[in-house]
Design an enzyme around this catalytic site. Sequence first.
Site, mmCIF file in Angstrom:
data_model
loop_
_atom_site.group_PDB
_atom_site.id
_atom_site.type_symbol
_atom_site.label_atom_id
_atom_site.label_comp_id
_atom_site.label_asym_id
_atom_site.label_seq_id
_atom_site.Cartn_x
_atom_site.Cartn_y
_atom_site.Cartn_z
ATOM 1 N N TRP A 1 19.267 12.721 -40.426
ATOM 2 C CA TRP A 1 19.735 11.337 -40.484
ATOM 3 C C TRP A 1 20.614 11.167 -41.733
ATOM 4 C CZ3 TRP A 1 17.715 7.242 -43.878
ATOM 5 C CH2 TRP A 1 18.301 5.991 -43.603
ATOM 6 N N ASP B 1 24.393 -7.010 -34.046
ATOM 7 C CA ASP B 1 23.482 -5.856 -34.099
ATOM 8 C C ASP B 1 22.029 -6.312 -33.903
ATOM 9 O OD1 ASP B 1 22.272 -3.243 -35.336
ATOM 10 O OD2 ASP B 1 24.411 -2.837 -35.189
ATOM 11 N N ASP B 2 21.119 -5.509 -34.367
ATOM 12 C CA ASP B 2 19.676 -5.693 -34.187
ATOM 13 C C ASP B 2 19.196 -7.062 -34.710
ATOM 14 O OD1 ASP B 2 17.021 -5.216 -33.869
ATOM 15 O OD2 ASP B 2 16.927 -3.458 -35.166
ATOM 16 N N ARG C 1 9.441 4.354 -37.201
ATOM 17 C CA ARG C 1 10.063 3.042 -37.450
ATOM 18 C C ARG C 1 9.259 1.925 -36.757
ATOM 19 N NH1 ARG C 1 15.845 0.265 -36.206
ATOM 20 N NH2 ARG C 1 16.480 -0.062 -38.318
ATOM 21 N N TRP D 1 24.422 0.910 -27.896
ATOM 22 C CA TRP D 1 23.146 1.391 -27.328
ATOM 23 C C TRP D 1 22.482 2.312 -28.337
ATOM 24 C CZ3 TRP D 1 22.178 1.970 -21.584
ATOM 25 C CH2 TRP D 1 21.024 2.715 -21.318
ATOM 26 N N ASP D 2 21.379 1.856 -28.885
ATOM 27 C CA ASP D 2 20.738 2.609 -29.970
ATOM 28 C C ASP D 2 19.495 3.350 -29.477
ATOM 29 O OD1 ASP D 2 20.325 3.481 -32.559
ATOM 30 O OD2 ASP D 2 20.513 1.491 -33.445
ATOM 31 N N MET D 3 19.012 4.285 -30.269
ATOM 32 C CA MET D 3 17.783 5.035 -29.957
ATOM 33 C C MET D 3 17.279 5.590 -31.287
ATOM 34 S SD MET D 3 16.532 8.335 -29.294
ATOM 35 C CE MET D 3 15.452 9.121 -28.145
ATOM 36 N N ASP E 1 24.815 6.564 -39.887
ATOM 37 C CA ASP E 1 24.467 5.364 -40.652
ATOM 38 C C ASP E 1 24.998 5.478 -42.072
ATOM 39 O OD1 ASP E 1 23.260 3.960 -38.674
ATOM 40 O OD2 ASP E 1 21.206 4.455 -39.230
HETATM 41 C C1 GLA Z 1 20.048 2.117 -36.408
HETATM 42 C C2 GLA Z 1 21.556 2.132 -36.266
HETATM 43 C C3 GLA Z 1 22.175 1.102 -37.173
HETATM 44 C C4 GLA Z 1 21.624 -0.259 -36.840
HETATM 45 C C5 GLA Z 1 20.114 -0.245 -36.918
HETATM 46 C C6 GLA Z 1 19.519 -1.528 -36.406
HETATM 47 O O1 GLA Z 1 19.659 2.566 -37.648
HETATM 48 O O2 GLA Z 1 22.048 3.396 -36.518
HETATM 49 O O3 GLA Z 1 23.570 1.113 -37.059
HETATM 50 O O4 GLA Z 1 22.052 -0.619 -35.548
HETATM 51 O O5 GLA Z 1 19.559 0.814 -36.159
HETATM 52 O O6 GLA Z 1 18.150 -1.525 -36.446
#
Ligand code: GLA
Length: 744
Positions: free
Chosen positions: A198, A362-363, A439, A473-475, A542
Amino acid sequence: MNIIYSEVSKQFHLFNEEVSYIFKVLHNGHLCNLYYGSKLNHKDDFKNFYFESDLGATSYINDESKISFEYIRQEYSTFGCTDFTEGSYEIVQKDESYITDFKYKSHKIYDGKNKISNGDLPATFSNGDVKTLEVTLFDDKIGCELVLNYSIFKNKSVIARSTVVKSLKEEIKITRLMSSTVDFEGDNFELLQLEGAWIRERHIEKSKLRKGKQSIYSLRGCSSPQHNPFFALGKGEIKEYTGEVYGFNFVYSGNFLAEIDVNHYSNTRVNVGIHPFKFEANLKKGEVFETPEVILSYSNKGLNGLSQTNHKLIKENLMKNYELPPIVINNWEATYFDFDEQKLLNLAKKAKEIGVETFVLDDGWFGRRNDATSSLGDWYVNENKLPNGITGLCKKINDLGMNFGLWIEPEMVNKESELYKQKPDWAIQTPNRNMSQGRNQYVLDFANDEVVEYIYEKISNILNSCNISYVKWDMNRHITEGYSKTLQNQGLFYHKYILGVYKLMRKLTEQFPKIMFENCSSGGGRFDLGMLYYSPQIWTSDNTDPVDRLNIQEGTSIAYPLRAISNHISVAPNHQTGRKTPISMRANVAYFGCFGYELDLTKNDENELKLFKSQIEFYKKYRNLIIEGDFYRTTESGIKNNYCWQVVSKDKKESIVGAYQIKSETNELRKVIKLVGLNKDTQYCVTGFQQTFFGDELMNVGIPITKYFNGVSMNFEDMKESVENEGVYGICDYSSQIFLIKAI
Ligand code: GLA
């Protein structure tokens, strides 16, 4: 591009203008590789390429011949019949035996490429530029077919391979099934792999091959930031512009194995496929198992040649929804979870003023999510934060003249959620065992179709609710305690999981063809061809620090085109590294890919906003060139102090060069940036120079950079300002510059 089979010599020759791949049917019916490399003139019989040898202390397949699979290079290797390696596959039979005897039965050659029967599994496609060979091998004792697929592309030195097993008679158990095997003669290779973690994704690592097995793999349920599924083998040493390099890339986002085995005769075997650990497929009579595809690419113009081949293939024959990327503002680093409608609109207004095209929320917009502990799985809007809903916010953003994008993480659930309360067994877990968290979240069981359908309904409702044009779309975690209550055979769990993810992606991309999907997995943790099939860009990392990004983006560019590489300008000091870099450096690095911003623009002063505005004007003007041009790394790859990147338009009339210095070098005479890819007889003008240059000068001598600061000639304050604002390469730490090269 052609595929020719010679009845007399029983040899297959696949070739185009750049590459030849030759193999033959041996007299015992097995297949043996003869050649893979630069294009050869076609002959009906390459008989000199084949030899049998009488070697000491080994075994032969019978009394009459000297065929031993210890030294004969196989197309698809069979363990246990004079081959002592793990081989390409293992098929366990009713009586628990594993010996097979797959012999050539038939073949088909046709234009185009058949779809993989599971329509969700990504694969390259033909645009009228592909020819395919299917070779069917048959084991008559178990009544089983093994089909080897080869597709060759026009004007690209690429062969895509995959394998299919069809059980026609009895039940069999497959415990290993590689998508491809390539046996090379010799072991003088350098391996290049893309390693990381990461915020440290895809760093280039090179090593000499050694005897024995070495591998790159993932058992995390996704392709992973640890080992990217791309790797390359170079003859001798890998160089940017010279030498032979073989690339391998897996069109798959789940557990994989890329295994290189150098034997005692110095032959090098390369296997790529689904990781056999925890893999098992049981086929009843009439059932079929089809592997994902592997992309074999070849270059005799060094690593850069290989990169360009891969870039072209991905853009033209893999990305389903290809279009130019919009310039985005993403609110993550600007607000994290702490926002309301007004705060977002204030950010969007500023973004609109500087020319940003898409606002991405975003989130934190759903359920009761105010931090990372809750609400994943609850895909309805948090009305405390957004009283007018996503629909209201989207409309207001649209009214500002911007497109609207939304973050989702569909594969996940928090224990603190309505979904988990109702369906605790939908979170992946092994019965009566501990559930590990990552997480604070858990992975939903996408091997269970009911879960996929439920999430599909929820996400598709949101995407239908307003005018959304972009989805991130995140994971954000990997699979632990892998198991699905719905599967009888747990050996298929990881594969079925990723097929479930692909199914959801297929359904959503089909239903919303106008939405641009960006992929993300804690940054670039699932940067692979499977994901790029459905989403043409991936949030690269990130880590938005431009100095770290130099390594990350350079490593990524080895295998993936700039169209895939998503980059944002963020604040300094940087949130991941604490490093303070000039705005110019942040922009000059971010230009090489899909460009955007991820910072609180309401906190920037007028001067900074003016700079951002001019950056956006620059990117809009050159977006087409950056995304569609040919990309060159003009310095040798690897970790170093200076970097130089270049894109050149197809007609070679225009080029953009980015030059970067991490650390100031003292008392250096001057710097020279040697260019590539230009027309040697064309005259070009270069930013900052009155004189013009011929292409051959720029490519053989380079752009001369005289250093400004020699203790007297420049005021320190002026120097600082020009580094910050315009970007001036070579005069202090983190200095960089963009040069425009134009034919006159
Ligand atoms: C991950 C993504 C980030 C952001 C966060 C939100 O870490 O890589 O860009 O979207 O989640 O929780």
